[in-house]
Design an enzyme around this catalytic site. Structure first.
Site, PDB file in Angstrom:
ATOM      1  N   ALA A  16       0.810  -1.225   0.000  1.00 39.98           N
ATOM      2  CA  ALA A  16       0.000   0.000   0.000  1.00 39.98           C
ATOM      3  C   ALA A  16       0.844   1.276   0.000  1.00 39.98           C
ATOM      4  O   ALA A  16       0.367   2.325  -0.438  1.00 39.98           O
ATOM      5  CB  ALA A  16      -0.945  -0.016   1.204  1.00 39.98           C
ATOM      6  N   GLN A  42       0.188  -6.636  -3.576  1.00 42.60           N
ATOM      7  CA  GLN A  42      -0.849  -6.866  -2.570  1.00 42.60           C
ATOM      8  C   GLN A  42      -1.952  -5.834  -2.735  1.00 42.60           C
ATOM      9  O   GLN A  42      -2.952  -5.873  -2.030  1.00 42.60           O
ATOM     10  CB  GLN A  42      -0.259  -6.716  -1.159  1.00 42.60           C
ATOM     11  N   ASP A  67      -5.858  -1.589  -6.014  1.00 39.96           N
ATOM     12  CA  ASP A  67      -6.298  -0.289  -6.534  1.00 39.96           C
ATOM     13  C   ASP A  67      -6.190  -0.141  -8.043  1.00 39.96           C
ATOM     14  O   ASP A  67      -6.528   0.908  -8.581  1.00 39.96           O
ATOM     15  CB  ASP A  67      -5.535   0.840  -5.836  1.00 39.96           C
ATOM     16  N   HIS A 110      -4.117 -10.059  -3.583  1.00 37.88           N
ATOM     17  CA  HIS A 110      -5.282  -9.763  -2.748  1.00 37.88           C
ATOM     18  C   HIS A 110      -6.458  -9.228  -3.556  1.00 37.88           C
ATOM     19  O   HIS A 110      -7.349  -8.582  -3.020  1.00 37.88           O
ATOM     20  CB  HIS A 110      -4.893  -8.778  -1.627  1.00 37.88           C
ATOM     21  N   CYS A 118     -19.465 -12.498  -7.266  1.00 39.91           N
ATOM     22  CA  CYS A 118     -20.281 -13.374  -6.425  1.00 39.91           C
ATOM     23  C   CYS A 118     -19.365 -14.372  -5.730  1.00 39.91           C
ATOM     24  O   CYS A 118     -18.500 -14.977  -6.378  1.00 39.91           O
ATOM     25  CB  CYS A 118     -21.299 -14.113  -7.287  1.00 39.91           C
ATOM     26  N   CYS A 122     -27.125 -16.963  -8.646  1.00 37.71           N
ATOM     27  CA  CYS A 122     -27.132 -18.039  -7.630  1.00 37.71           C
ATOM     28  C   CYS A 122     -27.544 -17.559  -6.246  1.00 37.71           C
ATOM     29  O   CYS A 122     -27.580 -18.362  -5.299  1.00 37.71           O
ATOM     30  CB  CYS A 122     -25.766 -18.721  -7.571  1.00 37.71           C
ATOM     31  N   SER A 180       5.687  -2.017   1.688  1.00 41.16           N
ATOM     32  CA  SER A 180       4.906  -3.001   2.448  1.00 41.16           C
ATOM     33  C   SER A 180       5.536  -3.217   3.818  1.00 41.16           C
ATOM     34  O   SER A 180       6.751  -3.305   3.936  1.00 41.16           O
ATOM     35  CB  SER A 180       4.842  -4.341   1.709  1.00 41.16           C
ATOM     36  N   SER A 181       4.673  -3.330   4.838  1.00 42.31           N
ATOM     37  CA  SER A 181       5.174  -3.632   6.185  1.00 42.31           C
ATOM     38  C   SER A 181       5.629  -5.093   6.284  1.00 42.31           C
ATOM     39  O   SER A 181       6.287  -5.469   7.249  1.00 42.31           O
ATOM     40  CB  SER A 181       4.093  -3.339   7.225  1.00 42.31           C
ATOM     41  N   ASP A 185      11.059   7.882   1.246  1.00 49.44           N
ATOM     42  CA  ASP A 185       9.824   8.016   0.510  1.00 49.44           C
ATOM     43  C   ASP A 185       9.970   7.300  -0.848  1.00 49.44           C
ATOM     44  O   ASP A 185      10.990   7.462  -1.524  1.00 49.44           O
ATOM     45  CB  ASP A 185       9.577   9.514   0.322  1.00 49.44           C
TER      46      ASP A 185
HETATM   47  P1  OAD Z   1       0.863  -1.562   5.382  1.00 49.47           P
HETATM   48  O1  OAD Z   1       0.001  -0.392   5.696  1.00 49.47           O
HETATM   49  O2  OAD Z   1       0.927  -2.666   6.375  1.00 49.47           O
HETATM   50  O3  OAD Z   1       2.347  -1.087   5.109  1.00 49.47           O
HETATM   51  C1  OAD Z   1       2.627  -0.006   4.238  1.00 49.47           C
HETATM   52  C2  OAD Z   1       4.056   0.433   4.483  1.00 49.47           C
HETATM   53  O4  OAD Z   1       4.365   1.442   3.538  1.00 49.47           O
HETATM   54  C3  OAD Z   1       4.262   1.024   5.873  1.00 49.47           C
HETATM   55  O5  OAD Z   1       5.344   0.351   6.510  1.00 49.47           O
HETATM   56  C4  OAD Z   1       4.596   2.502   5.609  1.00 49.47           C
HETATM   57  O6  OAD Z   1       5.619   2.989   6.450  1.00 49.47           O
HETATM   58  C5  OAD Z   1       5.088   2.474   4.183  1.00 49.47           C
HETATM   59  N1  OAD Z   1       4.796   3.702   3.411  1.00 49.47           N
HETATM   60  C6  OAD Z   1       3.608   4.345   3.279  1.00 49.47           C
HETATM   61  N2  OAD Z   1       3.715   5.382   2.425  1.00 49.47           N
HETATM   62  C7  OAD Z   1       5.010   5.408   2.021  1.00 49.47           C
HETATM   63  C8  OAD Z   1       5.752   6.246   1.133  1.00 49.47           C
HETATM   64  N3  OAD Z   1       5.189   7.273   0.475  1.00 49.47           N
HETATM   65  N4  OAD Z   1       7.080   5.987   0.976  1.00 49.47           N
HETATM   66  C9  OAD Z   1       7.666   4.948   1.640  1.00 49.47           C
HETATM   67  N5  OAD Z   1       7.006   4.118   2.459  1.00 49.47           N
HETATM   68  C10 OAD Z   1       5.701   4.341   2.651  1.00 49.47           C
HETATM   69  O7  OAD Z   1       0.391  -2.090   3.928  1.00 49.47           O
HETATM   70  P2  OAD Z   1       0.720  -3.497   3.229  1.00 49.47           P
HETATM   71  O8  OAD Z   1       2.032  -4.026   3.658  1.00 49.47           O
HETATM   72  O9  OAD Z   1       0.467  -3.332   1.795  1.00 49.47           O
HETATM   73  O10 OAD Z   1      -4.477  -7.172   2.933  1.00 49.47           O
HETATM   74  O11 OAD Z   1      -0.419  -4.376   3.851  1.00 49.47           O
HETATM   75  C11 OAD Z   1      -0.474  -5.738   3.528  1.00 49.47           C
HETATM   76  C12 OAD Z   1      -1.903  -6.220   3.555  1.00 49.47           C
HETATM   77  O12 OAD Z   1      -2.520  -5.894   4.811  1.00 49.47           O
HETATM   78  C13 OAD Z   1      -2.821  -5.546   2.565  1.00 49.47           C
HETATM   79  O13 OAD Z   1      -2.699  -6.096   1.254  1.00 49.47           O
HETATM   80  C14 OAD Z   1      -4.164  -5.793   3.130  1.00 49.47           C
HETATM   81  C15 OAD Z   1      -3.882  -5.458   4.573  1.00 49.47           C
HETATM   82  O14 OAD Z   1      -4.684  -6.088   5.493  1.00 49.47           O
HETATM   83  C16 OAD Z   1      -5.694  -7.666   3.198  1.00 49.47           C
HETATM   84  O15 OAD Z   1      -6.601  -6.960   3.602  1.00 49.47           O
HETATM   85  C17 OAD Z   1      -5.845  -9.122   2.959  1.00 49.47           C
HETATM   86 ZN    ZN Z   2     -23.435 -16.266  -8.071  1.00 55.18          ZN
END
Ligand code: OAD
Ligand code: ZN
Length: 246
Positions: free
Chosen positions: A22, A99, A102, A119, A127, A155, A193-194, A235
């Site tokens: 994200a 992941q 969007d 994801h 559905c 369905c 990603s975290s 960033d």
């Molecule tokens: P997270 O919100 O867990 O992590 C996003 C990371 O990006 C964080 O560590 C921020 O510090 C970093 N970050 C945000 N903006 C930034 C920028 N401009 N420059 C550098 N770093 C930046 O998001 P994901 O790891 O994508 O899944 O989350 C994983 C999954 O958890 C998602 O796909 C979703 C969520 O629950 C499901 O819902 C199944």
């Molecule tokens: Zn259906």
């Protein structure tokens, strides 16, 4: 600097696989999940079994989705997306594992079949019974009509955004393709990603174990920084901006 070193690693690589979270879309106005102000700091996740069992959970889920509609509709690819699209056009990147839900990798120029969506995708609905796809407008029209999340015309099972919720099965084909890509690349770049949500968070390590160099670009430290060959705590727009072509 880290960005110069990244440039060298990109130049030396034959097959690069980017893996995005994200954080790559925050500069596009879409909040991430775990930063201050992130989605999961404001709303608790609705697990899949709850969505299936409860009309109220489905209504809440669609209320949240439609509340975000303007944000998703207005979002344009950011510097990170555009840098990856430049490497894709240059033949350095064959596909991106994401992941994110969007659709911004597609919007930046990746062909749909070259975006491995672990994801799912929130720009349309499905559905959960028969898999029939629906445009969001179809859902919106019904939801606005009686205030209830609709069921499938074919369905009668619930219709959900085409995303993966906690407790929902991961998509088989995407998992297999992500595995193959991770094992075949020589440079794997985890971006924004975290790295705490599994099984997605297993791909950086899988690539590293298969012999690839691993780069992690994230503002905050991640649990996998210690296995990376290069970590850039900056960033994403700043780190990847230099790789946007023209
Ligand atoms: P997270 O919100 O867990 O992590 C996003 C990371 O990006 C964080 O560590 C921020 O510090 C970093 N970050 C945000 N903006 C930034 C920028 N401009 N420059 C550098 N770093 C930046 O998001 P994901 O790891 O994508 O899944 O989350 C994983 C999954 O958890 C998602 O796909 C979703 C969520 O629950 C499901 O819902 C199944
Ligand atoms: Zn259906």
């Amino acid at each position: 600097s880290g960005v110069e070193r990244l440039g060298e690693m990109i130049a030396e690589a034959r097959v690069i696989v980017p893996f995005t979270g994200a954080g790559i879309s925050t500069e596009c106005g879409i909040p991430d999940f775990r930063s201050p102000g992130g989605i999961w700091t404001r709303n608790r996740p609705i697990p899949f079994d709850e969505f299936v069992a409860s009309q109220e959970a489905r209504d809440e889920s669609w209320r949240r989705r439609f509340a975000m509609e303007e944000v998703f509709a207005a979002a344009k690819p950011g510097r990170g997306h555009r840098a990856l699209a430049s490497l894709y056009r240059a033949g350095k990147v064959s596909a991106v594992i994401t992941q994110n839900i969007d659709n911004l990798h597609q919007a930046s120029g990746f062909a749909g079949e070259h975006v491995i969506e672990l994801h799912g995708n929130t720009t349309y609905a499905r559905c959960i019974g028969c898999g029939q796809a629906y445009p969001l407008d179809w859902v919106r029209h019904r939801f606005d009509g009686d205030g209830l999340a609709p069921n499938c015309s074919a369905c009668d099972e619930p219709v959900k955004t085409a995303t993966i919720s906690f407790g929902q099965m991961m998509p088989d084909d995407e998992m297999q393709r992500a595995t193959a890509l991770s094992q075949a690349c020589d440079l794997f770049i985890a971006i924004g990603s975290s790295l705490v949500v599994w099984p997605a968070a297993g791909f950086p390590m899988m690539a590293k174990n298969a012999g690839a160099r691993l780069v992690i670009i994230n503002r905050e430290p991640t649990e996998q920084d210690d296995i990376a060959d290069l970590v850039i705590h900056d960033d994403i727009g700043e780190a990847l901006g230099p790789f946007v072509a023209n």
